[in-house]
Design a protein around this motif. Structure first.
Motif: not given
Lengths: 980, 386
Positions: B266, B321, B316-318, B262-263, B314, B259
């Motif tokens: 972002r 993963k 970048c977060t994918s 992810q931050c 979006n 998490q």
């Protein structure tokens, strides 16, 4: 992996809260059930059997009402493990008798209501379930609710530890753990008041749980042994007693030239007891198994039986060596002792296959090995969860022994000097704290190395079974639980030294035309054998090759079978102070027994050495019965019973006083008894193993090349391959590198040479070796071209062979680079077009250093020269030679050393120290690092292999050792001097 | 015939620091990424290396190993100034130069001998100018191509060394094959090690056998041939406009908390979006690069067709993963937008969502322009992560 809370913790809490019943319902198993009821008995708590069945679709708690119910639960769990299409509903249709079923899922209850009688089906009101909903279900289904804690940990703030365990189970990190993969913080151990707070509107459900507990079975009794009682193919034997008598007589005629009345009396005595106790079939089964191979050895207390000896289960004459049958079976013994047999390690799997084929899956299973998290593994697993790299984890775990008993890891790492170079940041500290909490948690089940259970009817009736990934059927319980549950096991264990003996005899037959029968080797009176043992040069010899034992043999200078049996038994971690005492007495120091009534200790110089001496002393001095005196040795050796030691000590002393013996005597004897903690052996076991030691020593002294080649080939010895090769060189044996036409897979010895096998070559695959050997059956390879064209192996394998020098003699007109070029050019062509390429290029031969580098890459160590040779010019005037150690007594010395082996131990005041074995070009030598020195230099041994060892030569019973005062890395010292 | 110079300033950061502070001349010094315990050593003086330190070592451990090493934080401003000054000096001699790494530059001096004189003398002048202006030591290698010039500054201790045209194979012959760039290829490394080729001359010997060399070296044969004989036809590329935007975060504490990562991603992608919009550019691709504590790195890319925050975040977060597949802790994250091209303002007549996203991004940009980029950040930023 759900919880780190132990049965003891739960039972302690239960007792404190005055709750009379406790049910441990492990998920999908009865993994620790026998342990649970044993500890519950100590606490006076009534133990209820059960399991929490969790499948993808359904969940239910099953509690046992009757004996039949327990069998049914075992069958249900077995089906869960074995059946890929397991259906809880279907299995409960068949096996619900004697069971209470609880579920918190409405759809499950809807289905079960048609299968389970209403008196035995309940709604489970657990944390997270709505009380009001359950009341509706009660009305709808007309069944009662039972309030449960659905407990996964002791306290609410244990949730973090629980999550770590779940992350370990799923091999993931904490942040990636899904909510469905762990429990909330609501699943802690509540008392009655807490339960009322949790379910204020369901007091009746809370009372119902007590009523249900009262109906469950709690009077567990596993004292009856379950005998196989079946013959070959699973059918019942006709008159096993008669068959046993006949076979015993036949065997006795082979073993003894003449059956004297004494021998006959002993045979009759043992047969009477065996037959009376109904053990005959068991002996027949073991006898049949043992016949499947040539070389075996029966270990354990079974070696004291003349019946075992006559059936060729064991190899030691119990009459000649005064082995008491009562150690094996005595009139009062109710439970059957196990018979343990060793087989050559590479034949063990075939033996197990034979057993399973003979008796079938229905009757047979292996014992499991329950792997619990220990300090090293706990740190590794928690470190992984926290995202530490492998190197970071290793930097800590490398400094921790496999058998360490430290539990307070964080404070240990902060204070112990061996960790001084570790970067202890907040994350690592957190990891250590969490690791402490999960030590002892069950990690996984695997197969016990050799325990096999055979039952007369159906194994699933007694214990749940499952299959390992390699498709081996195992029971859920490990060996202690199996023993305590009355199941009879046979230990079929792999023994490398039996394979060593077999392979040595094979080589003698093949290459020297010298055929010897394993059973006919008369080693115990052979002079050469005895001289070898006296010299302490027993590396490679089973059971007596550790540095401690080698030194003990050399110090004693008194070698015969009986003494070797004593020596191999007295080498135990806690018995060090008694070893020196014994040596003094062996060398003539006057001594007497602590008390005239301790005649049983006379054969071992007044010192307790064998387990049965513990039992005999407990009976004689403290007045214990057979059963109690037998139990005491279990208490001392098993860590799970360590908490009962103070009780038994008190009982022993009281008993001694009652029989008129002084407390001082009792305490001295108890100190000897406590030296048996950890592990210990009975005399028959030691005698069995000593017999194999003598056989190995005989072969080593007469045929060292063949013997050491077999030792190296069978691996798994106390020392590394390098160490054994060095030992071979010290015996004047030449080591020949692998040869493409002359090598086999294994090493082979003849005369004064050992030819290395293909197995020695790193990165050479087994299938490549098999391919070469298969092709060579047609004819030897005539040239490199011939080899390249005839064999079908990968380039990487070919490169490994080239680097190992396998073609040097075959292609004597080519140098290494030309051979490499030819090989590379062949394999780099497309597969369909491969042809050897003519190499017409001038290349340089390898330099000496390049040759050594290749040897190290191929074998892990240099063959052509000693690792210290490279530093000759530096060390030749700076160091003394180990071969002259006897001339340097009390002098300060510097030796160069290659690290051979090491052992970390502790002083009486628990300070860490270390015994280290080094070798230089001339000999091997033993060193000791006392605590202060160990603190300074102990860590260096983790990272370096070549040393300058500074210290003083000491002597004890004419055996010389070096007490280290300083340790330097040889490589670094030389580098600094060169740069300087 | 070309005249390619390779200019090398060894340990330029250390030299720069020692120029500023003469008292550091003979002391062991280390340039570190930051004073956090998590920081690592970027550059070391020879005195510091003698104390057992090495590049990449963690600061906490370095401090334990050596108390005398002076740890200096990475002084970006100073090094940028040095860089600018070097550019000025180099520009005085040729407009065609290519920075390779910090402290290393290629200069194409072809055709300048008529103006500037003998190449050897020109080399001496350059090094003297650098010494006079910046008090920094440098070396120059001169040959007909970049490869040999660079090798020359690596192995020859002389300040200026010229390899005459045609002499390149002989010059590099005695050197180890590790000097050849192609040695980085795993296959070449494997073959050279197996054949125990200790020098480039031995490689040359094999390459001279036409029926053998192509078999041995396979598809690398032609490249290896070029390099092993000191041939390199690559051009000196002039300094071009920056063609990528990069945002990097070195974590103050290594972590595997998904998490939190992810931050951070972002945040970084938000900054990238802002920079793209500020310079009115779009990017063809966006990369996420993740550096683990054990040195392993993983990189993934995706196409990008918008420069508003929502789209970039979006994607970048994918990508995160896909790229964060190990359990090991992460040391740093890098987000890079590449293949930039000018953006034309596009009105989305029918796509309300896109219009809305663009409007939000524009509105936020206005605040950033007015008050500063770091004065407004999203709720998902790592500053707010618990």
């Amino acid at each position: 992996m759900y919880s780190a809370t132990t049965f003891k913790n739960y039972l302690h809490a239960t007792k404190k809260l005055d709750m009379p019943y406790l049910a441990i319902t492990e998920v999908n198993g009865l993994w620790g059930f026998i342990h649970f009821i044993t500890i519950a008995k100590d606490y006076g708590i009534k133990a209820i059997a059960g399991s929490n069945i969790i499948t993808e679709k359904y969940e239910a708690i099953i509690l046992v009402e009757t004996e039949e119910g327990f069998s049914n639960l075992c069958k249900i769990l077995s089906d869960l493990h074995l059946n890929k299409t397991f259906s809880l509903l279907d299995i409960l249709k068949k096996y619900h008798s004697g069971l209470f079923i609880l579920s918190h899922q409405k759809y499950t209850l809807d289905k079960l209501i048609n299968i389970i009688p209403q008196s035995h089906l309940f709604i489970e009101l657990r944390p997270g379930v709505d009380e009001m909903l359950t009341k509706q279900w009660e009305e709808e289904l007309n069944i009662s609710s039972i309030a449960t804690g659905d407990v996964y940990f002791m306290y609410k703030n244990d949730i973090h530890t629980h999550k770590i365990l779940r992350a370990i189970h799923y091999n993931t990190t904490l942040s990636r753990l899904d909510k469905s993969q762990y429990k909330s913080d609501n699943h802690w151990f509540r008392n009655k008041e807490n339960m009322k707070d949790l379910f204020p509107n369901s007091i009746e459900a809370i009372h119902n749980s007590y009523k249900l507990a009262q109906q469950c079975k709690t009077n567990w009794d596993f004292s009856n042994t379950i005998f196989p009682n079946i013959g070959k193919g699973g059918s019942k034997t006709n008159n096993p007693n008669k068959t046993l008598k006949e076979l015993t007589l036949q065997g006795a005629k082979k073993r003894y030239n003449k059956i004297t009345s004494h021998i006959q009396k002993r045979i009759n005595y043992e047969l009477d007891i065996i037959i009376q106790k109904g053990f005959a079939t068991y002996f027949l089964i073991v006898c049949d198994i043992v016949k499947q191979t040539k070389s075996t050895i029966g270990r354990g207390s079974g070696a004291s039986s003349i019946i075992s000896y006559c059936l060729f289960i064991t190899q030691v004459d119990p009459i000649k060596y005064n082995l008491q049958f009562e150690r094996f079976i005595h009139p009062e013994r109710i439970d059957m002792p196990d018979i343990d047999i060793d087989f050559p390690w590479d034949e063990r799997d075939d033996i197990l296959k034979y057993i399973f084929n003979m008796y079938g899956d229905k009757h047979t299973a292996m014992v499991s090995n329950q792997v619990f998290l220990q300090p090293r593994s706990a740190i590794r697993e928690v470190g992984k969860v926290y995202g530490l790299s492998n190197e970071e984890i290793k930097s800590v775990t490398k400094r921790i022994g496999y058998h360490t008993r430290h539990r307070k890891l964080a404070s240990w790492v902060k204070t112990d000097n061996r960790f001084k170079n570790i970067n202890l940041d907040k994350t690592l500290e957190e990891i250590l704290i969490q690791s402490e909490k999960i030590i002892g948690a069950l990690r996984n089940s695997s197969v016990h190395p050799g325990g096999v259970i055979i039952v007369p009817d159906e194994i699933q009736k007694y214990v749940p079974v499952l299959k390992t990934p390699k498709d081996v059927q195992i029971v859920e319980w490990e060996k202690d639980q199996v023993e305590d549950s009355g199941l009879l096991k046979i230990d079929i264990l792999g023994n490398r030294s039996l394979a060593v003996v077999r392979d040595t005899l094979n080589q003698l037959g093949l290459y020297r035309n010298k055929y010897m029968d394993y059973h006919q080797i008369k080693s115990t009176e052979d002079i050469k054998t005895i001289e070898l043992m006296k010299s302490g040069r027993t590396m490679g010899i089973f059971y007596i090759e550790s540095p401690a034992t080698r030194q003990l043999l050399a110090k004693s200078q008194h070698i015969d079978f009986e003494h070797v049996v004593i020596y191999s038994s007295i080498i135990r971690p806690a018995a060090n102070r008694f070893i020196n005492l014994m040596l003094e007495r062996i060398h003539g120091k006057p001594w007497k027994l602590l008390h005239p009534d301790l005649l049983c200790l006379a054969e071992s110089y007044g010192i307790m050495v064998y387990e049965e001496q513990v039992s005999t002393v407990a009976r004689k001095i403290a007045g214990f019965g057979y059963a109690e005196s037998d139990y005491i040795r279990k208490v001392i050796s098993r860590s799970s019973l360590a908490h009962t030691v103070p009780y038994w000590k008190q009982k022993f002393i009281k008993g001694a006083n009652k029989n008129g013996y002084t407390t001082e005597l009792a305490e001295k004897l108890w100190a000897m008894i406590e030296s048996f903690s950890g592990y210990s052996f009975c005399k028959p076991h030691s005698a069995s193993y000593a017999m194999l030691s003598f056989t190995c020593a005989y072969l080593k002294s007469h045929f060292p090349a063949e013997f050491l080649a077999s030792v190296i080939s069978n691996q798994g010895g106390f020392y590394s391959t390098y160490a054994y090769m060095s030992e071979a060189k010290r015996f004047g044996i030449y080591i020949l590198k692998p040869h493409i036409n002359l090598s086999q897979k294994k090493y082979k010895g003849k005369g004064n040479k050992i030819r290395m096998g293909f197995m020695a070559i790193h990165h050479l695959q087994e299938k490549a070796i098999n391919s070469i050997l298969d092709e060579r059956k047609n004819s030897d390879f005539r040239s490199l071209d011939d080899f390249l064209l005839r064999t079908d192996i990968h380039m990487a394998d070919a490169m490994a062979l080239v680097n190992a020098g396998c073609f040097i003699e075959l292609c004597s007109q080519m140098n290494h680079r030309e051979i490499a070029l030819k090989t590379a050019s062949f394999y780099l062509q497309p597969l369909e077009e491969r042809n050897p390429v003519e190499i017409k290029i001038n290349t340089l031969s390898l330099t000496h250093n390049e040759k050594i580098t290749l040897e190290i890459e191929s074998f892990g160590f240099p063959i052509s020269e000693h690792p210290l040779k490279k530093y000759h010019s530096f060390i030749q005037y700076r160091v003394q030679k180990a071969i002259y150690i006897h001339k340097l007594y009390r002098k300060k010395v510097v030796f160069a050393g290659v690290l051979i082996t090491r052992k970390i131990t502790a002083t009486k005041s628990k300070a860490a120290m270390e015994f280290v074995t080094f070798e230089d070009e001339t000999d091997i030598y033993e060193c000791v690092m006392f605590p202060e020195i160990y603190k300074k230099y102990g860590d260096l041994l983790n990272w370096e292999t070549l040393f300058l060892v500074h210290g003083k030569i000491e002597k004890s019973f004419n055996v010389y050792t070096l007490t280290i005062s300083r340790l330097e890395s040889l490589q670094r010292t030389v580098d600094v001097k060169l740069v300087g | 015939m070309r005249n390619i110079f390779h200019l090398r300033l060894q340990d330029i950061e250390l030299q720069a620091e020692r120029t500023i502070d003469r008292t550091l001349q003979t002391k062991p010094i280390a340039i570190i990424s930051s004073h956090h315990d998590n920081g690592s050593v970027i550059a070391l003086s020879s005195e510091a290396k003698e104390e057992g330190l090495f590049n990449g070592i963690k600061i906490q451990i370095a401090r334990k190993m050596s108390h005398s090493v002076r740890m200096l934080p990475y002084n970006q401003n100073l090094y940028r100034q040095v860089h600018e000054s070097l550019y000025q000096t180099i520009r005085n001699y040729t407009p065609l130069f290519e920075p390779e790494l910090f402290g290393q530059y290629y200069m194409d001096m072809t055709g300048t001998s008529g103006l500037l004189g003998c190449m050897n003398d020109v080399g001496m002048h350059i090094t003297r100018d650098i010494k006079n202006q910046l008090n920094l030591k440098s070396k120059i290698g001169i040959s007909s191509n970049k490869l040999v010039s660079k090798i020359s500054t690596e192995v020859v201790p002389e300040t200026v060394w010229e390899i005459k045209n045609g002499n390149e194979p002989n010059f590099i012959a005695p050197l180890s094959p590790t000097f050849l760039p192609i040695y980085k290829e795993a296959f070449i490394k494997k073959v050279i090690r197996f054949l125990m080729l200790k020098s480039i001359s031995q490689v040359q010997d094999i390459l001279k056998i036409p029926q053998l060399a192509p078999i041995i070296f396979g598809r690398y044969y032609s490249h290896l041939s070029m390099q092993a004989f000191g041939r390199d036809i690559s051009l000196v590329h002039p300094l071009l406009e920056k063609i990528k935007i990069t945002e990097q975060k070195v974590l103050s504490q290594d972590t595997n908390d998904y998490q939190l990562l992810q931050c951070i991603v972002r945040e970084l992608s938000g900054h990238i979006g802002f920079k793209m919009r500020s310079s009115h550019r779009l990017a063809k691709y966006i990369y996420i690069e993740i550096h683990y504590t054990d040195g392993f790195l993983n990189k993934k890319r995706s196409k990008l067709n918008s420069n508003d925050d929502h789209a970039i975040i979006n994607i970048c977060t994918s990508l995160l993963k896909k790229v964060f597949t190990r359990r090991n802790r992460v040391r740093s994250l890098i987000v890079t937008a590449t293949d930039l091209f000018p953006a034309s303002k596009q009105l989305y007549l029918f796509n309300q969502k896109e219009t809305k996203q663009n409007s939000i991004s524009s509105a936020l940009d206005k605040i950033r322009f007015k008050f500063g980029e770091h004065h407004i950040h999203n709720g998902f930023s790592s500053k707010n992560y618990h």
